[in-house]
Every structure is written in structure tokens, then in C-alpha cells.
Design a protein around this motif. Structure first.
Motif, PDB file in Angstrom:
ATOM      1  N   ASP A 264      26.782 -11.280-133.373  1.00  0.00           N
ATOM      2  CA  ASP A 264      25.538 -11.623-132.661  1.00  0.00           C
ATOM      3  C   ASP A 264      24.824 -10.412-132.076  1.00  0.00           C
ATOM      4  O   ASP A 264      24.184 -10.503-131.027  1.00  0.00           O
TER       5      ASP A 264
ATOM      6  N   ASP B 291      37.278 -19.702-132.777  1.00  0.00           N
ATOM      7  CA  ASP B 291      35.920 -20.035-132.318  1.00  0.00           C
ATOM      8  C   ASP B 291      34.970 -18.858-132.509  1.00  0.00           C
ATOM      9  O   ASP B 291      33.807 -19.038-132.891  1.00  0.00           O
TER      10      ASP B 291
ATOM     11  N   ASN C  78      34.138 -18.575-136.135  1.00  0.00           N
ATOM     12  CA  ASN C  78      33.205 -19.645-136.498  1.00  0.00           C
ATOM     13  C   ASN C  78      31.792 -19.312-136.015  1.00  0.00           C
ATOM     14  O   ASN C  78      30.814 -19.472-136.756  1.00  0.00           O
ATOM     15  N   GLN C  79      31.697 -18.797-134.777  1.00  0.00           N
ATOM     16  CA  GLN C  79      30.392 -18.438-134.215  1.00  0.00           C
ATOM     17  C   GLN C  79      29.720 -17.345-135.061  1.00  0.00           C
ATOM     18  O   GLN C  79      28.512 -17.366-135.294  1.00  0.00           O
TER      19      GLN C  79
ATOM     20  N   GLN D  91      28.207 -19.014-138.006  1.00  0.00           N
ATOM     21  CA  GLN D  91      27.012 -19.791-137.636  1.00  0.00           C
ATOM     22  C   GLN D  91      25.812 -18.850-137.434  1.00  0.00           C
ATOM     23  O   GLN D  91      24.717 -19.118-137.921  1.00  0.00           O
ATOM     24  N   SER D  92      26.064 -17.751-136.714  1.00  0.00           N
ATOM     25  CA  SER D  92      24.970 -16.804-136.455  1.00  0.00           C
ATOM     26  C   SER D  92      24.493 -16.180-137.753  1.00  0.00           C
ATOM     27  O   SER D  92      23.294 -15.941-137.944  1.00  0.00           O
TER      28      SER D  92
ATOM     29  N   LYS E 112      24.510 -17.485-140.672  1.00  0.00           N
ATOM     30  CA  LYS E 112      23.710 -18.455-141.424  1.00  0.00           C
ATOM     31  C   LYS E 112      22.271 -18.502-140.887  1.00  0.00           C
ATOM     32  O   LYS E 112      21.306 -18.492-141.657  1.00  0.00           O
ATOM     33  N   ALA E 113      22.157 -18.517-139.559  1.00  0.00           N
ATOM     34  CA  ALA E 113      20.822 -18.592-138.957  1.00  0.00           C
ATOM     35  C   ALA E 113      20.031 -17.306-139.242  1.00  0.00           C
ATOM     36  O   ALA E 113      18.858 -17.356-139.616  1.00  0.00           O
TER      37      ALA E 113
ATOM     38  N   HIS F  44      36.167 -20.973-144.985  1.00  0.00           N
ATOM     39  CA  HIS F  44      35.142 -21.464-144.048  1.00  0.00           C
ATOM     40  C   HIS F  44      33.967 -22.059-144.845  1.00  0.00           C
ATOM     41  O   HIS F  44      33.489 -21.456-145.805  1.00  0.00           O
TER      42      HIS F  44
ATOM     43  N   LEU G 213      30.886 -22.188-144.391  1.00  0.00           N
ATOM     44  CA  LEU G 213      29.617 -21.449-144.447  1.00  0.00           C
ATOM     45  C   LEU G 213      29.687 -20.220-145.349  1.00  0.00           C
ATOM     46  O   LEU G 213      28.698 -19.517-145.519  1.00  0.00           O
TER      47      LEU G 213
END
Ligand code: NAD
Length: 539
Positions: free
Chosen positions: A21, A54, A57-58, A61-62, A64-65, A235, A237
Motif C-alpha cells: 500500500d 491478513d 490478503n490486503q 486487494q490493494s 487489484k484496485a 490466492h 486474486l
């Protein structure tokens, strides 16, 4: 210096952080992984934070965005960013190279070369926009039964999130060779670094951070592979896995991975075939350079020599003379032979030697210059093993150490047979002065690449590089990696009538014009369709 100045942000106390991030931080898990210095038995070189499930995983997610935004970044801007990272890496090559020396015992000079070569790779990859800016335009009328009324536009679209898993031996270069093509093609990347090599990788990742890529687009998540390896590689993603490492790990990941493209760069048992008409001195020099540099810890190291009986003595004595001149010692002194990465690796290599010795192979350095073959901790003295036969483990297994087996052959076919019976098929090489024989042998040897009159090598980094059988899936090299990290997207333009470039057709202007009009009118409007009918657009 590592972990200071430009790099002070990536460490807290004596623990290296992870990157996600757009920030460097310690894992909330409190878990630590230890990186050992191969040169000094049992000495810790670094401590690194180990991410929790976690946090991993985060990071996905980041990624992907962020990828959605990055995919809309103009190609020339993506290229500018890669050039910028390359520049930052060149400026900071010292601290990154320092980590390579400490955690994988790479000779100091070679460590700097690895960083510079990686920066060059990124600059070259930036020019991948030339590949990405071109697509294909197909007419329908080459397939039977079709007039030219369908026009197909094909272009390369990013895959999404690329999982990059590099090995310990070239952690900087083999991470850049994954990140560069992924980013230029519009993908996001999550890097899982190797434990030995993670601190060099983290320093290198900081150069990407400093270049200012969008937050979340890139992350580097050190984990304990035994605990979270499967979680990362399966995963949901992950849209592509680019892995470099051993066959066992690569095959296990491939079996578990879902329906995602795989780039698997695995081990090798790179064979050198030396014919009677080959330049024996050149072959000997290439065995030294190609087999012993970085203590043989290279996927493309010469890992078995198959030499014609009539020139075998000459070759072996030339190699032995050169082995005697190799400098053995710590990487800081730029020694030719440095400690291998772990004690487990050293034990494995010693096991191969013991097995060969028990089966009557000749350990050349045990006799040559009265020097016993020896090992001190992870430091293994260079060894040529002559008279190796097919019942010995070293004839088939990858030592990943400074130990090279020589098998004497009666015919070139015997050499080819041995090469093709291996489970590996990464690279190979042939020494001959006859170009016709060279071509015939290259065609007969079932390996991804055959070098003529030079040792196997991965570079230059834009050449295609691939393994067959258990040596891998897919092909690398800058262009091939860009292609692998994209998918083809097509748009088909359906014309109301066939149209031929500069053809002599009667032009149905009204219907063609109305069709084109329909394409430019906005969504939800009353539009004139190709068939002349007025309808409300659905988009
Ligand atoms: N073909 C090539 O281009 C190429 C290049 C360099 C090295 N190699 C090969 O790499 C090997 C040496 O590297 P290594 O010892 O680091 O290999 P390795 O297989 O032990 O590890 C490679 C990477 O996989 C990770 N890993 C291990 N278990 C995992 C799991 N369950 N899930 C996810 N990741 C996992 C490791 O942490 C490391 O990052 C040799 O066999 C060599 O031939 C191949």
C-alpha cells in the motif's frame, strides 16, 4: 550503506519491514525470519518481518484496485516510470550489492554487476511499449465462407495481478525480470521474496517506491513459505504466477495453482558436449567460467561435461590446471569460489561427491597439486569429477555447487542420449569447429537453448530463455515475458456489407455512413443503426 540514508525507511531497529500500500511497516504478527550469512557459520546477517495471512490478503486487494488505475496510465508514462526506477537503482547500487554479498555470498563485483544489469533490464523493458502499442487487424474473408464484412482488432491487455516468486541466487535480477514486463504491460505485482536474498530484494523494491508508482500497485511480502506458501500461490486474486526456483517447488506450485498462466523457470542439468574437433582450450575456459562462477549456483552453470574419449585427457588436464588457479574464499575478497548458500546445500553437494567416490569416480583435485578436496562449513573447494558413469547420482542431479562431473563418451549420439534422458532440459552447449555438426547436435539435444562454442548463459536478457520437461513452462526474455503477462483482447467490427481496401465495389454510402454515425453517437441516445432503423442504444 544498507538500511541507512536512502534506505532508512525500510528498517525499524534491526528488523526489515515489508512493503504494501505504498508504505513500509512491520507485520502485526510480530513474526521474524532470520537471514544467515553463508560465509560465517551460524551468523545472522539480517532479521526481516514475516507477514500474516491478513497482510498478504490486503496486499492482493490493494494490487487489484491499483491495477485498474495503472491499466489506464498511458504507455509512455509507464515507460518513463521504469526508466526512473532504473536510474534510482544505478545510483544506489552500492547498498543493494552489499546485501547480496552478505546474504547470498555473491562476490562483491558480481553483486554490483547484478544490480546494474537489472537496471539495464528495466530500461530495456520500458521500450516494451513498442510491442504493446501494436496490435493486429484481421479481415474475415480469408476463412472459407466469409466475405470481408468483419474486421477484427486484436490488442494485448494486462492480466491483472502477477505473483512474482524469485530464487535466492539472483534475487534482484530475477525479481526485476518479472516486475518490469508485468508493469509495462499494465499489471500489478505482489513479490514473495526468497528468505536468503530478501533484504536485497527489499532494497531494490524501495527504488520502485521512490520512483512513485501508485500505492498498492507493487508490494513485497516476506512470508514463512512453509506456513503461507500455499495461501499465496492459490490466492483467488492471482492472475499469473511467475516463479523461478527448484523443480520440486515449481512443480508443487504448478499442481496447486488454478487456471492462471504460469511462467516456471526451474532447475537444469546443463550438458556440455565436446567433440574431437572442438577447441579444447576454449571448452576448458568455458567449464571454468560457466561451471564454477558463483560456485556453480546458477541455473545455467555447466552441470555435466560429455567429452569424446579421444580428447578427454587433454580437456581434463587443461581444466585441472585452471582449477588450481581459482581463488577460494569470502565474497568480500571477490574470490572465484565462495561459500554456498546454506549448510543444507553444502551437505547435499557433499553427498553427491561421496556417492561418486564410492562408485569409483576420480576426484581430480584430491590428487592434483596434492590438494585434498575439501569443505569448510559452506565453503566447498572446486572439484572436477572424472570417469563419472550413469549409475552415479551426480550424472543426473543438479549439484548447485562447485562440483562438475565429466563423462567420457564414444560417440556424439551417446552424449545426446544422456542429455535427452535427463528430467531437465534447460540449456546445453556444444564445442565443435564444424557448423554442420553443431546444428545437427543442437537439433538433436532436447533442451530449451543450445549454445555453440560457449557455456550456457541466460543473457542477454532479451533473448528467449526457456526450459523443457521439468525445467519449466513458458518462455522468458523481455518480449516473451511481456507477451506472457498479457492476454489478447479482440473487438470485431461487423460491417453491413463487405468492404475491400481500394476495391472496385459499388459503395453503399448511405448505409456505411449511417453505420459509422451509429458508432460515434453517445449512449442512450436515439441512434440510426446500420440497417437504417432508429432504436435507442442500450449503452
Ligand atoms: N530456470 C531459471 O531461470 C532459473 C534461474 C535461477 C535459479 N533457478 C533454479 O532455482 C533453484 C535454486 O533456487 P532456490 O534454492 O531459491 O529454489 P527454491 O525452489 O528453494 O525457492 C525458490 C522460491 O520459492 C519459494 N518457495 C519455497 N517454497 C514455497 C512454497 N511452498 N510456496 C511458495 N513459494 C515457495 C522460496 O522461498 C523462493 O522464493 C535451482 O534449482 C536453480 O536451477 C532456475
Amino acid at each position: 550503506m544498507a538500511g541507512t540514508g536512502t534506505f532508512k525507511e525500510i528498517i525499524e531497529g534491526d528488523v526489515y519491514k515489508f512493503y504494501a500500500d505504498g508504505h513500509w511497516r512491520l507485520s502485526s504478527s510480530g513474526n521474524i525470519s532470520y537471514v544467515y550469512n553463508p560465509t560465517v557459520a551460524g551468523k545472522q546477517a539480517y532479521k526481516i518481518t514475516a507477514c500474516s495471512k491478513d497482510e498478504v490478503n490486503q496486499a492482493f486487494q490493494s494490487a487489484k484496485a491499483a491495477q485498474k488505475i495503472w491499466a489506464k496510465t498511458p504507455l509512455y508514462k509507464r515507460a518513463e516510470m521504469l526508466h526512473k526506477v532504473a536510474e534510482i537503482m544505478r545510483k544506489n547500487k552500492g547498498p543493494i550489492a552489499e546485501c547480496l554479498v552478505k546474504e547470498v555470498a555473491k562476490p562483491a563485483k558480481d553483486s554490483v554487476t547484478e544490480v546494474v544489469r537489472s537496471a539495464d533490464l528495466l530500461s530495456y523493458t520500458a521500450e516494451g511499449i513498442r510491442i504493446l502499442s501494436e496490435g493486429k487487424f484481421l479481415f474475415s474473408d480469408s476463412f472459407p465462407g466469409n466475405p470481408r464484412n468483419k474486421l477484427c482488432l486484436a490488442s494485448k491487455a494486462p492480466l491483472g495481478v502477477i505473483l512474482a516468486i524469485p530464487p535466492f541466487n539472483y534475487p534482484v535480477n530475477l525479481t526485476c525480470s518479472k516486475i518490469g514486463p508485468a508493469l509495462i504491460a499494465g499489471n500489478a505485482v505482489v513479490v514473495k521474496p526468497p528468505t536468503q536474498g530478501s533484504v536485497s530484494t527489499l532494497h531494490m523494491m524501495h527504488c520502485f517506491h521512490l520512483a512513485g508508482f501508485p500505492k498498492g500497485l507493487l508490494s513485497c511480502v516476506p512470508i514463512k513459505a512453509s506456513e503461507l506458501g500455499d495461501y499465496v500461490t492459490t490466492h483467488p486474486l492471482v492472475n499469473c504466477i511467475s516463479f523461478t526456483g527448484g523443480c520440486d517447488t515449481g512443480m508443487s506450485i504448478s499442481k496447486k495453482a488454478g487456471m492462471v498462466p504460469l511462467q516456471m523457470e526451474l532447475g537444469g542439468k546443463d550438458a556440455m558436449i565436446v567433440l574431437e574437433d572442438g577447441d579444447i582450450e576454449l571448452a576448458a575456459t568455458n567449464i571454468i567460467k560457466g561451471g564454477f562462477s558463483f560456485s556453480g549456483q546458477r541455473c545455467t552453470a555447466v552441470k555435466v561435461v560429455l567429452v569424446m574419449e579421444s580428447v578427454a585427457d587433454k580437456l581434463v588436464s587443461s581444466v585441472n590446471a585452471k582449477v588450481a588457479k581459482l581463488k577460494v574464499g569470502p565474497p568480500e575478497n571477490n574470490c572465484d569460489i565462495v561459500p554456498v548458500v546454506t549448510e543444507a546445500s553444502a551437505n547435499f553437494i557433499e553427498g553427491l561427491v561421496t556417492d561418486a567416490k564410492a562408485k569409483n569416480a576420480k576426484l581430480c583435485q584430491a590428487k592434483f597439486s596434492r590438494q585434498e578436496w575439501k569443505r569448510q562449513g559452506n565453503l566447498i573447494w572446486p572439484l572436477l569429477i572424472d570417469n563419472v558413469t550413469t549409475d552415479m547420482r551426480i550424472a543426473w542431479e543438479e549439484p548447485f555447487g562447485p562440483v562438475i562431473p565429466v563423462m567420457r563418451i564414444k560417440t556424439p549420439e551417446e552424449g545426446v542420449k544422456h542429455c535427452n534422458s535427463s528430467k531437465y532440459g534447460l540449456q546445453g552447449c556444444v564445442f565443435t569447429s564444424d557448423i554442420n555438426k553443431a546444428m545437427l547436435l543442437s537439433d538433436a539435444m532436447e533442451s530449451g537453448t543450445i549454445q555453440i562454442n560457449s557455456a550456457p548463459a541466460r543473457g542477454p536478457d532479451h533473448f528467449p530463455f526457456q526450459g523443457i520437461r521439468e525445467s519449466g513452462v513458458g518462455s522468458q526474455g523481455v518480449t516473451n515475458s511481456i507477451n506472457l503477462m498479457t492476454k489478447i483482447k479482440t473487438t470485431v467490427l461487423n460491417l453491413p456489407t463487405a468492404s475491400y481496401t481500394m476495391g472496385t465495389n459499388k459503395l453503399p454510402f448511405s448505409s456505411l455512413l449511417s453505420f459509422l454515425l451509429s458508432l460515434v453517437l453517445g449512449s442512450g441516445r436515439r441512434r440510426v443503426f446500420a440497417d437504417g432503423e432508429k432504436r435507442t442504444s442500450v449503452w
